[in-house]
Design a protein around this motif. Structure first.
Motif, PDB file in Angstrom:
ATOM      1  N   ASN A   1      36.626 -12.186  16.851  1.00  0.00           N
ATOM      2  CA  ASN A   1      36.085 -13.246  16.008  1.00  0.00           C
ATOM      3  C   ASN A   1      37.181 -13.785  15.081  1.00  0.00           C
ATOM      4  N   ASP A   2      37.505 -15.067  15.189  1.00  0.00           N
ATOM      5  CA  ASP A   2      38.572 -15.665  14.382  1.00  0.00           C
ATOM      6  C   ASP A   2      38.074 -16.263  13.077  1.00  0.00           C
ATOM      7  N   ASN A   3      36.797 -16.152  12.801  1.00  0.00           N
ATOM      8  CA  ASN A   3      36.229 -16.838  11.644  1.00  0.00           C
ATOM      9  C   ASN A   3      36.287 -16.021  10.361  1.00  0.00           C
ATOM     10  N   LYS A   4      36.650 -14.775  10.440  1.00  0.00           N
ATOM     11  CA  LYS A   4      36.709 -13.935   9.251  1.00  0.00           C
ATOM     12  C   LYS A   4      37.777 -12.877   9.428  1.00  0.00           C
ATOM     13  N   ASP A   5      38.070 -12.136   8.350  1.00  0.00           N
ATOM     14  CA  ASP A   5      39.049 -11.057   8.440  1.00  0.00           C
ATOM     15  C   ASP A   5      38.581 -10.027   9.449  1.00  0.00           C
ATOM     16  N   LEU A   6      39.525  -9.544  10.236  1.00  0.00           N
ATOM     17  CA  LEU A   6      39.168  -8.614  11.299  1.00  0.00           C
ATOM     18  C   LEU A   6      38.920  -7.232  10.729  1.00  0.00           C
ATOM     19  N   ASP A   7      37.969  -6.534  11.279  1.00  0.00           N
ATOM     20  CA  ASP A   7      37.653  -5.164  10.892  1.00  0.00           C
ATOM     21  C   ASP A   7      38.509  -4.220  11.715  1.00  0.00           C
ATOM     22  N   ILE A   8      39.241  -3.330  11.039  1.00  0.00           N
ATOM     23  CA  ILE A   8      40.188  -2.475  11.742  1.00  0.00           C
ATOM     24  C   ILE A   8      39.492  -1.522  12.704  1.00  0.00           C
ATOM     25  N   ASP A   9      38.318  -1.008  12.312  1.00  0.00           N
ATOM     26  CA  ASP A   9      37.601  -0.103  13.212  1.00  0.00           C
ATOM     27  C   ASP A   9      37.227  -0.817  14.504  1.00  0.00           C
ATOM     28  N   HIS A  10      36.758  -2.053  14.387  1.00  0.00           N
ATOM     29  CA  HIS A  10      36.376  -2.822  15.564  1.00  0.00           C
ATOM     30  C   HIS A  10      37.592  -3.112  16.435  1.00  0.00           C
ATOM     31  N   VAL A  11      38.722  -3.460  15.806  1.00  0.00           N
ATOM     32  CA  VAL A  11      39.934  -3.780  16.551  1.00  0.00           C
ATOM     33  C   VAL A  11      40.450  -2.559  17.306  1.00  0.00           C
ATOM     34  N   LEU A  12      40.500  -1.395  16.635  1.00  0.00           N
ATOM     35  CA  LEU A  12      41.025  -0.183  17.280  1.00  0.00           C
ATOM     36  C   LEU A  12      40.116   0.269  18.426  1.00  0.00           C
ATOM     37  N   LEU A  13      38.823   0.149  18.226  1.00  0.00           N
ATOM     38  CA  LEU A  13      37.898   0.512  19.301  1.00  0.00           C
ATOM     39  C   LEU A  13      38.041  -0.459  20.467  1.00  0.00           C
ATOM     40  N   ASN A  14      38.264  -1.718  20.165  1.00  0.00           N
ATOM     41  CA  ASN A  14      38.487  -2.724  21.200  1.00  0.00           C
ATOM     42  C   ASN A  14      39.747  -2.409  22.006  1.00  0.00           C
ATOM     43  N   CYS A  15      40.744  -1.864  21.313  1.00  0.00           N
ATOM     44  CA  CYS A  15      42.029  -1.604  21.957  1.00  0.00           C
ATOM     45  C   CYS A  15      42.035  -0.308  22.763  1.00  0.00           C
ATOM     46  N   PHE A  16      41.494   0.790  22.185  1.00  0.00           N
ATOM     47  CA  PHE A  16      41.639   2.109  22.816  1.00  0.00           C
ATOM     48  C   PHE A  16      40.386   2.597  23.525  1.00  0.00           C
TER      49      PHE A  16
END
Length: 388
Positions: free
Chosen positions: A62-77
């Motif tokens: 989602n580019d509309n707000k600051d990214l959540d690190i937990d969501h990003v890391l789960l998305n990655c790993f």
């Protein structure tokens, strides 16, 4: 007088032993120097490298707000436990870089010092077996990378070793050198000219000469006490500032500039003075147009060596309160600052192993500056030196 063959052989043998001892001493000194420099260089390399975890997203976020690190890391790993572990090993100041994923799908986040030390140097302090297992898993996924890192030159000091830099110390050292030279150079040169060319020889003159020579050999810590008692207590100048550091170190190198300038003036033959005066030049004209230009190589050598000493001094500045943690760049000479030798002292006394590499990197920087200044002094003397 005839020298017997036995005495001649004995003398030749003594000469040979002396030459061998001299050669051995030279080789020993060079070997020690090489060992010291090699040790400093090898141990400082780590300050310019750092370990990173590579975050490469697999889905659009989602580019509309600051990214959540937990969501990003789960998305990655795609592994909750591994994602949670990665969050704990990332340096806190790096988390904000997560928002860069709005424009790119791959970023590098710096690891904390203890995990960085393990990956680069295999130091297992405070690292347990579960941590090692997760790190190995990240390595298999090509999510661990060791890259060049020049934060040492552009960052200020930090409580996190992986983010600490020497920028405040570099700026503070430059400001201190500038102030000290503004004070010491004109006063030192004018004093030397007066004592050597103008003042009449008397017991007062001799007393001043002796005291200047003694001041050049006084331990530097004494100048720290002098700066504390005069500039802070009497004149109430701001403590820990570049101003009082420059004033104190300017007083410290003032005798050195006076002595070196007088020595340079003494190398000029009296024929130059007599010829200028004979052609109608005044005393002042002789000094300005003849003596100063001809003695400039010796004067410049003294100034450059004084700068090198100012850059390497720490003891006087400890008395002036410059031994505090500095995370902000000083905006003026009146604000608290620090210098590279003090920064080295602070890092060397830290219990964090991550500061060891920073310490050796700062030492290497000081050595390079010192060698460079000495080379300039040698070059100036050789290029402009005149043999009368």
């Amino acid at each position: 007088m005839v020298i017997s063959r036995k005495r001649f052989r004995k003398r030749r043998k003594s000469d040979k032993i002396f030459y061998q001892l001299a050669k051995g001493s030279t080789i020993f000194c060079i070997a020690i120097l090489v060992i010291i420099l090699s040790s400093i260089i090898i141990k400082s390399f780590g300050a310019f490298n750092s370990s990173y975890v590579v975050i490469e997203t697999k889905k659009y976020l989602n580019d509309n707000k600051d990214l959540d690190i937990d969501h990003v890391l789960l998305n990655c790993f795609e592994n909750p436990e591994l994602a949670s572990f990665v969050k704990t090993i990332i340096s806190k100041r790096e988390i904000g870089k997560i928002n860069n994923l709005k424009t790119t799908r791959k970023i590098y986040l710096k690891l904390t010092s203890k995990y960085d030390q393990y990956i680069r140097n295999n130091i297992k302090t405070h690292i347990n077996e579960n941590d090692i297992t997760y790190i190995n898993e990240l390595a298999k996924k090509d999510a661990i990378s060791v890259n060049l890192n020049f934060d040492f030159f552009i960052n200020t000091d930090s409580r996190e070793p992986e983010k600490a830099g020497a920028l405040v110390g570099i700026i503070g050292s430059l400001m201190t050198v500038l102030i000290s030279m503004i004070i010491a150079v004109p006063i030192g040169i004018i004093t030397a000219i007066y004592l050597e060319e103008i003042a009449k020889r008397s017991w007062i003159h001799e007393l001043i000469e002796v005291n200047i020579a003694n001041l050049a050999s006084i331990p530097s810590i004494i100048y720290g006490i002098l700066g504390l008692s005069i500039f802070i207590i009497i004149f109430n100048l701001p403590r820990s500032s570049s101003l009082i550091a420059g004033l104190t170190l300017g007083l410290m190198v003032l005798p050195i500039i006076v002595v070196s300038t007088r020595q340079a003036l003494r190398t000029i033959p009296n024929n130059i003075r007599d010829a200028a005066m004979g052609l109608g030049a005044s005393k002042l004209q002789t000094i300005i147009h003849h003596l100063i230009p001809l003695s400039l190589p010796g004067i410049m050598t003294g100034i450059i060596l004084s700068i090198a000493r100012v850059m390497g001094e720490a003891a006087p500045l400890l008395m002036l309160g410059m031994v505090a943690y500095m995370a902000n760049i000083p905006e003026s000479v009146f604000e608290p600052a620090t210098v590279l030798p003090i920064q080295i002292y602070l890092w060397a006394t830290s219990i964090e192993s991550g500061y060891i590499e920073k310490t050796f990197a700062a030492i290497l920087m000081l050595l390079i500056i010192s060698i460079f200044l000495n080379f300039i002094a040698f070059w100036v003397r050789k290029k402009y030196e005149r043999i009368w």
